[in-house]
Design a protein around this motif. Structure first.
Motif, PDB file in Angstrom:
ATOM      1  N   THR A  69      11.989  16.086  46.094  1.00  0.00           N
ATOM      2  CA  THR A  69      11.271  17.115  45.696  1.00  0.00           C
ATOM      3  C   THR A  69      11.650  17.174  44.059  1.00  0.00           C
ATOM      4  O   THR A  69      10.727  17.470  43.216  1.00  0.00           O
ATOM      5  CB  THR A  69      11.427  18.387  46.320  1.00  0.00           C
ATOM      6  OG1 THR A  69      11.286  18.151  47.650  1.00  0.00           O
ATOM      7  CG2 THR A  69      10.783  19.408  45.881  1.00  0.00           C
ATOM      8  N   LEU A  70      12.944  17.388  43.834  1.00  0.00           N
ATOM      9  CA  LEU A  70      13.240  17.671  42.620  1.00  0.00           C
ATOM     10  C   LEU A  70      12.711  16.490  41.197  1.00  0.00           C
ATOM     11  O   LEU A  70      12.183  16.966  40.483  1.00  0.00           O
ATOM     12  CB  LEU A  70      14.850  18.213  42.147  1.00  0.00           C
ATOM     13  CG  LEU A  70      15.214  19.152  42.847  1.00  0.00           C
ATOM     14  CD1 LEU A  70      16.804  19.188  42.813  1.00  0.00           C
ATOM     15  CD2 LEU A  70      14.728  20.371  41.968  1.00  0.00           C
ATOM     16  N   PHE A  73       8.910  16.980  40.866  1.00  0.00           N
ATOM     17  CA  PHE A  73       8.715  18.229  40.066  1.00  0.00           C
ATOM     18  C   PHE A  73       8.880  17.688  38.753  1.00  0.00           C
ATOM     19  O   PHE A  73       7.960  18.117  37.786  1.00  0.00           O
ATOM     20  CB  PHE A  73       9.400  19.151  40.409  1.00  0.00           C
ATOM     21  CG  PHE A  73       9.453  20.394  39.433  1.00  0.00           C
ATOM     22  CD1 PHE A  73       8.241  21.400  39.791  1.00  0.00           C
ATOM     23  CD2 PHE A  73      10.327  20.928  38.877  1.00  0.00           C
ATOM     24  CE1 PHE A  73       8.163  22.316  38.975  1.00  0.00           C
ATOM     25  CE2 PHE A  73      10.069  21.955  37.749  1.00  0.00           C
ATOM     26  CZ  PHE A  73       9.223  22.568  38.099  1.00  0.00           C
ATOM     27  N   PHE A  76       6.101  15.061  37.346  1.00  0.00           N
ATOM     28  CA  PHE A  76       4.931  15.718  37.005  1.00  0.00           C
ATOM     29  C   PHE A  76       4.947  16.658  35.815  1.00  0.00           C
ATOM     30  O   PHE A  76       3.849  16.631  35.060  1.00  0.00           O
ATOM     31  CB  PHE A  76       4.476  16.601  38.290  1.00  0.00           C
ATOM     32  CG  PHE A  76       3.955  15.688  39.559  1.00  0.00           C
ATOM     33  CD1 PHE A  76       2.810  15.269  39.110  1.00  0.00           C
ATOM     34  CD2 PHE A  76       4.419  15.763  40.676  1.00  0.00           C
ATOM     35  CE1 PHE A  76       1.973  14.438  40.222  1.00  0.00           C
ATOM     36  CE2 PHE A  76       3.722  14.946  41.555  1.00  0.00           C
ATOM     37  CZ  PHE A  76       2.595  14.326  41.594  1.00  0.00           C
ATOM     38  N   TYR A  77       6.020  17.361  35.744  1.00  0.00           N
ATOM     39  CA  TYR A  77       6.076  18.271  34.654  1.00  0.00           C
ATOM     40  C   TYR A  77       6.001  17.257  33.347  1.00  0.00           C
ATOM     41  O   TYR A  77       5.343  17.731  32.229  1.00  0.00           O
ATOM     42  CB  TYR A  77       7.327  19.023  34.550  1.00  0.00           C
ATOM     43  CG  TYR A  77       7.478  19.929  33.468  1.00  0.00           C
ATOM     44  CD1 TYR A  77       7.037  21.277  33.247  1.00  0.00           C
ATOM     45  CD2 TYR A  77       8.720  19.630  32.210  1.00  0.00           C
ATOM     46  CE1 TYR A  77       7.054  21.837  32.137  1.00  0.00           C
ATOM     47  CE2 TYR A  77       8.623  20.471  31.240  1.00  0.00           C
ATOM     48  CZ  TYR A  77       8.026  21.396  31.110  1.00  0.00           C
ATOM     49  OH  TYR A  77       7.925  22.365  29.927  1.00  0.00           O
TER      50      TYR A  77
END
Length: 194
Positions: A69-70, A73, A76-77
């Motif tokens: 998940t991290l 994230f 994508f950022y």
């Protein structure tokens, strides 16, 4: 972390496939991370076997969800911010019958001209078939629309002038009128009292 160099065809993936693409790349990077950490632990004599099966399964059932998940994230950022900052550095435009590649930072101001735009530079005026709205999205944050007919490069603005209730921006000794509808936005962007 393993960084994978991917072919250029992946740069224009449709939005619907982005998630699958990044999940796949993220999972491959993650598996590489697990293998490398196990090899390092083995080489430093912290593990008795090269790939610890217990460690692998424990990792996959528990903390892997948090790590993936991290990782996704952050990925994508980075992708989103790189798209915002990667405005094209050059633009195609014509001068006479010849097409040129014009450096965007050389454009001082842009003028609407029927179904075309005129790009004003130190080397002359170039013509491009485009709309003011479209070209503004291609140029980046250095360009400000001041009128329905004019866009200026902030770096070429010398000063602002007021005359008979009208506001002008001086770019390369050319006075360009600021429309009342853009006055507040131009004032805020140029950090001046226009």
């Amino acid at each position: 972390m393993i960084a994978l160099k991917l072919p250029g065809k992946f740069t224009t993936i449709p939005k619907a496939q982005n998630i699958l693409y990044y999940v796949g790349i993220g999972f491959l990077n993650f598996l590489g991370y697990i293998v490398i950490t196990n090899v390092v632990l083995y080489l430093l004599n912290f593990s008795t076997s090269l790939i610890s099966e217990n460690f692998f399964w424990k990792y996959l059932t528990g903390i892997v969800q948090v790590h993936l998940t991290l990782y996704l994230f952050v990925h994508f950022y980075r992708h989103k911010t790189s798209q915002q900052t990667n405005a094209p550095k050059f633009i195609q435009a014509a001068k006479g019958s010849t097409t040129y590649t014009v450096k965007i930072t050389d454009i001082s101001w842009i003028e609407s001209y029927d179904h075309y735009v005129k790009l004003h530079t130190a080397e002359g005026v170039f013509l491009r078939r485009d709309t003011m709205k479209n070209i503004l999205t291609d140029l980046g944050n250095d360009f400000v629309r001041i009128h329905r007919k004019f866009i200026v490069n902030k770096h070429f603005v010398k000063r602002t002038e007021k005359k008979e209730g009208k506001t002008f921006i001086v770019v390369n000794d050319k006075k360009l009128k600021v429309s009342n509808s853009y006055l507040q936005k131009v004032s805020r962007i140029l950090n001046s009292t226009v």
